[in-house]
Design an enzyme around this catalytic site. Structure first.
Site, PDB file in Angstrom:
ATOM      1  N   HIS A  72      32.004  25.515  13.722  1.00 31.22           N
ATOM      2  CA  HIS A  72      31.523  24.379  14.531  1.00 31.22           C
ATOM      3  C   HIS A  72      32.362  24.267  15.809  1.00 31.22           C
ATOM      4  CE1 HIS A  72      28.553  22.667  11.851  1.00 31.22           C
ATOM      5  NE2 HIS A  72      29.407  22.497  10.861  1.00 31.22           N
TER       6      HIS A  72
ATOM      7  N   HIS B 188      34.358  27.502   8.069  1.00 30.58           N
ATOM      8  CA  HIS B 188      33.161  26.720   8.387  1.00 30.58           C
ATOM      9  C   HIS B 188      33.404  25.774   9.577  1.00 30.58           C
ATOM     10  CE1 HIS B 188      29.360  24.575   7.216  1.00 30.58           C
ATOM     11  NE2 HIS B 188      29.953  23.605   7.890  1.00 30.58           N
ATOM     12  N   GLU B 189      34.426  24.943   9.471  1.00 29.44           N
ATOM     13  CA  GLU B 189      34.670  23.963  10.538  1.00 29.44           C
ATOM     14  C   GLU B 189      35.059  24.668  11.845  1.00 29.44           C
ATOM     15  OE1 GLU B 189      33.529  21.170   9.980  1.00 29.44           O
ATOM     16  OE2 GLU B 189      33.483  21.213   7.797  1.00 29.44           O
TER      17      GLU B 189
ATOM     18  N   GLU C  30      24.963  24.168  12.500  1.00 30.37           N
ATOM     19  CA  GLU C  30      25.276  24.607  11.146  1.00 30.37           C
ATOM     20  C   GLU C  30      25.150  26.129  11.039  1.00 30.37           C
ATOM     21  OE1 GLU C  30      26.825  23.138   7.646  1.00 30.37           O
ATOM     22  OE2 GLU C  30      26.457  22.153   9.558  1.00 30.37           O
TER      23      GLU C  30
HETATM   24 ZN    ZN Z   1      28.939  22.028   8.836  1.00 31.76          ZN
END
Ligand code: ZN
Length: 500
Positions: A268, A264-265, A294
């Site tokens: 980003h 997830h990170e 997101e």
């Molecule tokens: Zn996030």
């Protein structure tokens, strides 16, 4: 020769960027390596830098410059003109509120966050309620100052986080999601629920880290422009496109948390690392809407990180990193455990299938607050009723109910929908990508470069220079359409739950 040149504009924007890079780096350091006693000095330094950049962005000279260029657009390049429009919108957000009201509002949100903490300890919403009521009163007053002809008051707030998005559109989108999801959940209730016990088997932190970072790098996250550290709450912080850092937390009896958290990170981080250099030192390298940001972290976590085709090829790598831990577990058993879905009361613990329902509940309540003037005292009952209706579970107290999120205490209304939009956008991008790329062959090859290149070209390079809706339209040929998300989830979970 005019009063200002484009160089003057770019010089101010660069100074703001440099100040913000400092704040970002110091903020990252506060959460990763800063000695405990340094906190008061750090707070002083951060507030000094924030004051400097706020003064630049709200000062009369800057306003004069924006007004000048609005009257003389021909003196600017196309990018310069776009920057002026972007900066004007930000300027007006602050400048339209009388200073005295702004200061009072800041004070109330700070008191409200304190009251929220106390209310949580007592599991009692009524301690927080009077502060929330004051925040809402101010917010309604601000809406009337910001409004430039919106259909409803809540539209004004939505537009601040997701430019161009309206209540009318969201009602339709969330309505479809709600209907499709209740139908799917009813079916899954009759399916064969997988056992996910194996996910609590011991996996050493080092093995989790090595495995997750190998996956993140295969998806394109560059450690020459990033790094991984430990924190209590995982996050990504970017100074610029050559420095986008991620953090995670570990549980040696729940390795799924760190694997998906790192993916997830890193998603980003990928966005930040791949913004076009033409936007260096401009707000287009940092003002991305939260929804589109997101969508990229969720693309890694939910689209790739829950894909059967992906895991089919990467499960042997997990086995290689974890010795004999999963030697007795075949791929099908592993994948079905990985995908278990179950309703929860807490949004941040929700799986990707039920997550949008948590957001739809908050959206409907925020709409009731701003468009229907519902009483603050009636909110907990409304909250509980919606959880019972949409998720089939009812909060037993306010801590696991209406007091679980800090957003309202900070005055952040209109922000929640972005979380759900990220899921919907990710699925729509994936569908568009699958029409152009031979995804089964790419997954089988374990070389994900074509996926990286597609995302860079269709999404990341733009930074904040285009709105999410513009990026979506360019990449997929249409604006937001929830059917792609629903179709993908239905396909995935029908198989996992062995529906006939
Ligand atoms: Zn996030």
């Amino acid at each position: 020769m005019g009063k200002y040149t484009e160089n003057d504009l770019r010089a101010v924007l660069k100074e703001i960027s440099l100040l913000e890079e400092n704040q970002a780096l110091l903020g990252w350091d506060s959460l990763t390596g800063m000695p405990e006693d340094a906190a008061p000095f750090r707070a002083e330094l951060l507030s000094y830098l924030a004051g400097k950049s706020f003064a630049l962005q709200t000062g009369t000279e800057y306003a004069d410059m924006l007004t000048y260029f609005e009257a003389h657009p021909a003196e600017l390049s196309a990018l310069g003109q776009q920057l002026v429009i972007h900066e004007r919108k930000k300027y007006d957000l602050n400048a339209k509120i009388p200073t005295a009201d702004f200061i009072e509002y800041q004070k109330i949100t700070s008191l409200a966050q304190d009251a929220w903490t106390k209310a949580r300890a007592a599991k009692d919403f009524s301690i927080f309620a009077p502060y929330l009521a004051q925040i809402i009163t101010y917010k309604k007053q601000f809406i009337s100052l910001w409004d430039q002809g919106s259909t409803t008051p809540y539209d004004v707030l939505l537009d601040q986080y997701e430019p161009g998005l309206t209540v009318a559109k969201l009602d339709q989108v969330f309505g479809e999601v709600k209907a499709g999801l209740s139908e799917l959940q009813a079916q899954l209730a009759h399916g064969e629920a997988p056992d996910n016990q194996i996910l609590s088997r011991f996996v050493a932190k080092q093995a989790q880290s090595d495995f997750s970072m190998e996956l993140a790098q295969k998806l394109g996250y560059s450690l020459k422009k990033g790094r991984l550290d430990d924190t209590i709450h995982p996050f990504m912080e970017a100074m610029n496109r050559n420095d986008a850092r991620i953090t995670t937390r570990w549980d040696e009896h729940d390795f799924q948390m760190a694997v998906l958290g790192i993916l997830h990170e890193a998603g980003h981080g990928l966005f930040e690392q791949n913004i076009s250099p033409e936007f260096d030192y401009t707000p287009f390298e940092k003002d991305m809407a939260m929804s589109i940001h997101e969508s990229q972290s969720l693309f890694n976590e939910v689209i790739i990180g829950r894909s059967e085709e992906f895991w089919c090829n990467e499960y042997p790598l997990l086995q290689a990193y974890t010795g004999n831990t999963f030697a007795d577990i075949d791929f099908d058993t592993f994948y079905r455990a990985w995908m278990v879905t179950k309703p929860t009361l807490i949004r941040t613990e929700a799986d990707p299938l039920t997550y949008p329902l948590h957001i739809i509940i908050r959206y409907e309540i925020e709409k009731a607050i701003f468009n229907d003037d519902i009483n603050v005292a009636d909110l907990p009952a409304l909250w509980n009723a919606k959880y019972a209706e949409y998720l089939g579970i009812e909060p037993t107290n306010d801590l696991v109910g209406i007091l679980q999120d800090i957003h309202w205490a900070g005055g952040d209304f209109g922000y929640f929908p972005s979380y759900a939009l990220g899921h919907l956008y990710a699925a729509q991008f994936f569908d568009a990508m699958s029409k152009e790329l031979d995804l089964p062959a790419i997954f089988a090859s374990k070389d994900y470069t074509p996926i990286y290149t597609w995302r860079k070209e269709h999404i990341w390079q733009y930074g904040a220079s285009k709105t999410p809706q513009e990026i979506l339209l360019l990449a997929s040929g249409e604006t937001l359409n929830p059917k792609y998300w629903l179709a993908l989830q239905t396909k995935i979970y029908s198989k996992v739950y062995r529906l006939a």
